[in-house]
Design a protein around this motif. Structure first.
Motif, short mmCIF file in Angstrom:
data_model
loop_
_atom_site.label_atom_id
_atom_site.label_comp_id
_atom_site.label_asym_id
_atom_site.label_seq_id
_atom_site.Cartn_x
_atom_site.Cartn_y
_atom_site.Cartn_z
N ALA A 43 35.92 17.59 -0.66
CA ALA A 43 36.77 18.56 0.41
C ALA A 43 37.04 17.65 1.50
N GLU A 44 36.19 16.60 2.04
CA GLU A 44 36.62 15.93 2.76
C GLU A 44 37.81 14.89 2.49
N PRO A 68 32.14 21.78 6.34
CA PRO A 68 30.85 22.53 6.65
C PRO A 68 29.71 22.26 5.65
N ARG A 69 28.61 22.75 6.10
CA ARG A 69 27.37 22.34 5.42
C ARG A 69 26.99 23.72 4.64
N ASP A 70 27.54 24.87 5.14
CA ASP A 70 27.35 26.06 4.06
C ASP A 70 28.09 25.97 2.85
N TRP A 71 27.50 26.37 1.90
CA TRP A 71 27.99 26.46 0.73
C TRP A 71 29.34 27.18 0.44
N ASP A 72 29.36 28.46 0.72
CA ASP A 72 30.56 29.34 0.61
C ASP A 72 31.75 28.62 1.54
N GLU A 73 31.24 28.29 2.80
CA GLU A 73 32.23 27.67 3.73
C GLU A 73 32.84 26.38 3.06
N ALA A 74 31.81 25.63 2.67
CA ALA A 74 32.43 24.31 1.99
C ALA A 74 33.38 24.59 0.96
#
Length: 241
Positions: A43-44, A68-74
């Motif tokens: 993603a990055e 983000p570190r949250d799975w769904d947000e990532a």
């Protein structure tokens, strides 16, 4: 070769495999990573590359984003970054000047770089599902281009970053089904010298051969069926990312 289409295809396949494996699954080919780490990294990279496509060479390296570190947000953040990258690659002339970290400073660099970046991490996601990879994943033309990019862009980049070659010898890299062969010369403290050759029977110190798919994977340290004959320490001495 349509590298932008490859970015889109490989990203889709990588996402499907990542979701199947789940965020906590270990990534065997990246021992310190879970699938969440892999997704955040991709993603990055996609978000950063999208910015690089529209950054002038003289402006310098774009800032590195943080997923983000949250799975769904990532996952959602990755989808947005990939969409932005694809949009910019499709709307920006490939020969427009753009910041790059190695090689030609034009926007088209990023289509090729991200096609191969995403394809290799697609393999990582597939391996994280626990299933063996098929013997052939990538077509010969694409895999051979990935070999060339590794030898002429990514390995020289490691020397720019401070890696030093510590071995001496000649490596022959042969992608049989693509009909392409590269001769690589290594010498301590010297630049990597890579040339394309027509004769795959050159008497080298070590030979790396097989399908383009297998050799592509081998150069990136991923499981495959490439054949090595000769002094394997020279392969270990290649300045791989």
């Amino acid at each position: 070769m349509d590298f932008v289409a490859q970015v889109e295809t490989q990203a889709s396949l990588m996402r499907s495999a990542a979701v199947k494996a789940g965020p906590d699954a270990p990534v065997p080919s990246c021992p310190e990573w879970t699938v969440l780490d892999l997704v955040r990294h991709q993603a990055e990279v996609h978000t950063w590359a999208a910015e690089a496509v529209v950054t002038a060479p003289e402006a310098g390296r774009p800032a590195w984003p943080k997923a983000p570190r949250d799975w769904d947000e990532a996952l959602a953040w990755w989808e947005n970054g990939t969409s932005l990258l694809l949009d910019r690659l499709r709307s920006t002339p490939p020969d427009r000047p753009a910041w790059t970290f190695q090689g030609p400073s034009h926007a088209g660099f990023w289509a090729r770089r991200q096609a191969h970046e995403t394809s290799i991490h697609r393999l990582d996601a597939e391996l994280a599902t626990g299933h063996e990879l098929p013997s052939l994943v990538f077509d010969p033309e694409f895999a051979a281009d990935g070999i060339d990019e590794m030898l002429t862009i990514m390995m020289p980049r490691q020397l720019v970053l401070g890696r030093v070659i510590e071995v001496t010898g000649q490596v022959l890299v042969h992608a049989a089904d693509a009909g392409r062969t590269w001769e690589v010369w290594l010498a301590p403290g010297e630049p990597l010298v890579v040339t394309g050759v027509l004769d795959s029977a050159v008497d080298a110190d070590v030979n790396l051969a097989g399908t383009a798919d297998a050799v592509y994977r081998a150069l990136w340290g991923r499981p495959g069926h490439a054949i090595v004959t000769g002094d394997e320490s020279l392969l270990a001495g290649l300045p791989r990312p």
